[in-house]
Design an enzyme around this catalytic site. Structure first.
Site, PDB file in Angstrom:
ATOM      1  N   LYS A 140      -2.458   9.197   0.001  1.00  0.00           N
ATOM      2  CA  LYS A 140      -1.020   8.939   0.160  1.00  0.00           C
ATOM      3  C   LYS A 140      -0.250  10.011  -0.583  1.00  0.00           C
ATOM      4  CE  LYS A 140       1.653   5.827   2.084  1.00  0.00           C
ATOM      5  NZ  LYS A 140       1.399   4.891   3.185  1.00  0.00           N
ATOM      6  N   ASP A 180       5.775   7.952   6.532  1.00  0.00           N
ATOM      7  CA  ASP A 180       5.954   6.659   5.879  1.00  0.00           C
ATOM      8  C   ASP A 180       7.477   6.545   5.733  1.00  0.00           C
ATOM      9  OD1 ASP A 180       4.117   4.506   4.385  1.00  0.00           O
ATOM     10  OD2 ASP A 180       5.871   4.753   3.136  1.00  0.00           O
TER      11      ASP A 180
HETATM   12  N1  GLU Z   1       2.230   5.261   6.304  1.00  0.00           N
HETATM   13  C1  GLU Z   1       1.472   4.489   7.215  1.00  0.00           C
HETATM   14  C2  GLU Z   1       0.682   3.442   6.463  1.00  0.00           C
HETATM   15  O1  GLU Z   1       1.166   2.916   5.483  1.00  0.00           O
HETATM   16  C3  GLU Z   1       0.651   5.320   8.178  1.00  0.00           C
HETATM   17  C4  GLU Z   1      -0.320   6.280   7.574  1.00  0.00           C
HETATM   18  C5  GLU Z   1      -0.953   7.218   8.575  1.00  0.00           C
HETATM   19  O2  GLU Z   1      -0.692   7.128   9.760  1.00  0.00           O
HETATM   20  O3  GLU Z   1      -1.759   8.041   8.123  1.00  0.00           O
HETATM   21  O4  GLU Z   1      -0.394   3.059   6.822  1.00  0.00           O
END
Ligand code: GLU
Length: 460
Positions: A140, A180
């Site tokens: 992340k 996100d």
């Molecule tokens: N931000 C999204 C999540 O919380 C998607 C992450 C992604 O697609 O890599 O899962």
């Protein structure tokens, strides 16, 4: 000689002790990281029965290893605003766990982003990604940059500067960021352009959530919201219910919320409320999606604009009041800790039947307990919102094979994935004696795959 019962009891005690000890270490080592500690607590509480049954995880000290990110990057992001002034933000990427695949997870641009927030999100992502059944590890990132009120030029300069540092640390087989909160196809597009320029190669699979014209997947935009509703549809089915005829409240009005509203409405529900950080709207006739999309997707305006076109609807300042609206199904799709114990109690008192988390960690630990103790169907974030990252993995597959899939293909695979996540979570919960508790089920199902892969790769 020890009886079987006694042996079991000893194993349980050992597991409890181990979890307690490691949790103490986590609290000491990450003293001020409240969000991260909260996310760890939720997972650890679920894992005691697994550790009692499989002592190898204790022998291999998996918990102490799994809570320590493989790598945490923090970097300066300097950029020039429209007035020619130099601004400085802080960028992060946490590469948490690569046991089952390259690090995968979104980037969040929001003033609340700290190392603790990025770490809680990255930690959750390990288990969520594992649940999707796709070969993706957990990661992340993000920045405390506030996109609110910024011009397109400012967004571009910021994202380019962000990528000028990040590009060295990512790659289609290394770490694959996505969007996100505050990061959508526009931001991903600018970051992709900058990565391409620095790398000197068109590596489409380095980022997901791209626009369809630059290698993005159809249905990625819809995936998290649709997925949450598909997941909750399975939960409702287990009690002979469906979305048809239900009154639904969805918090937020971003990507996840809009497509949760779209799918729930398509399945016959009336979604009566949604919100942004300033307030919420209540439209008892059902939220008009065209208006919402016009305000939020095209216009990037405040939700209060809605009542101008629909004067019968009510706008109330302060978004947290949204949980006072009586509903059958609540879908928190805004942000972490948006439902505390008082809101959870209010929802229960007003007769809520199901709660599905579209956002990451939107319910506090006390709120989760309130739902579970009152036998409310509760779809935890790791499972219920995994549709977004699942379709990101499909985007990676399309990029590798250079063959795009149709909307229907992606949507069908997403639907199947959400059903599998539901079933695997139910099975794990039952196997370990926590039937109907999908918090425990999802954590266990997600954990085992990662822990076994870690053991298979030795102590690295
Ligand atoms: N931000 C999204 C999540 O919380 C998607 C992450 C992604 O697609 O890599 O899962």
């Amino acid at each position: 000689m020890m009886t079987l019962e006694k042996t079991k009891h000893t194993h349980l005690q050992k597991a409890e002790e181990y979890v307690r000890d490691v949790f103490e270490t986590v609290k000491e080592r990450n003293a001020h990281e409240t969000e991260f500690i909260q996310a760890v607590k939720e997972v650890f509480d679920s894992l005691v029965p697994v550790l009692a049954k499989h002592p190898k995880y204790i022998e291999q000290n998996i918990l102490e290893r799994i809570v320590e990110p493989e790598r945490l990057l923090s970097f300066r992001v300097s950029w020039v605003d429209d007035h020619g002034k130099v601004q400085v933000n802080r960028g992060y990427r946490v590469q948490f766990n690569s046991a089952i695949g390259p690090y995968k997870g979104g980037l969040r641009f929001h003033p609340t982003v700290t190392a603790s927030v990025v770490k809680f999100l990255g930690f959750e992502q390990i288990f969520k990604n594992s649940l999707t059944g796709q070969p993706i590890g957990g990661g992340k990132g993000g920045s405390d940059f506030d996109p609110k009120g910024k011009s397109d030029g400012e967004i571009m300069r910021f994202t380019q500067s962000f990528m000028t540092e990040l590009w060295k640390h990512i790659g289609p087989d290394v770490d694959v960021p996505a969007g996100d909160i505050g990061v959508g196809a526009r931001e991903i597009g600018y970051m992709f352009g900058q990565y391409k320029k620095l790398k000197g190669a068109y590596e489409a699979g380095v980022l997901t959530g791209k626009g369809v014209g630059v290698g993005g997947s159809l249905a990625r935009t819809e995936a998290t919201g649709y997925g949450t509703v598909y997941f909750m549809e399975e939960m409702l089915k287990s009690r002979g219910l469906s979305f048809d005829g239900q009154t639904v409240v969805v918090s937020g009005s971003g990507n996840v919320s809009i497509y949760a509203i779209e799918k729930a409405t398509e399945l016959g529900a009336t979604v009566v409320a949604c919100s942004d950080s300033d307030g919420y709207i209540y439209d008892k006739e059902g939220i008009n999606l065209d208006t919402l999309k016009k305000i939020k997707e095209a216009g990037n305006e405040r939700i209060s604009e809605y009542v101008k076109e629909h004067p019968h609807a009510e706008y109330t300042e302060d978004g947290s009041g949204i949980w006072s609206i009586p509903c059958d199904v609540a879908l928190p799709c805004a942000t972490q800790n948006e439902i505390g114990e008082p809101s959870a109690k209010l929802l229960v008192a007003n007769g809520v039947k199901a709660v599905g988390e579209g956002a990451n960690m939107p319910s506090t630990l006390e709120a989760i307990d309130t739902f579970l103790n009152n036998d409310i169907l509760f779809g935890p974030a790791k499972a219920a919102n995994a549709g977004g990252v699942a379709v990101s993995a499909f985007e990676m597959a399309q990029n590798s094979s250079r063959v795009p899939w149709t909307f229907e293909e992606v949507d069908a695979k997403l639907h199947e994935t959400m059903k599998n996540i539901y079933q695997n979570s139910v099975n794990a919960a039952e196997e370990y004696g926590f039937a109907n508790n999908l918090v425990v089920g999802a954590n266990i199902a997600g954990f085992i795959k990662v822990a076994d892969a870690m053991i298979a790769q030795g102590v690295i």
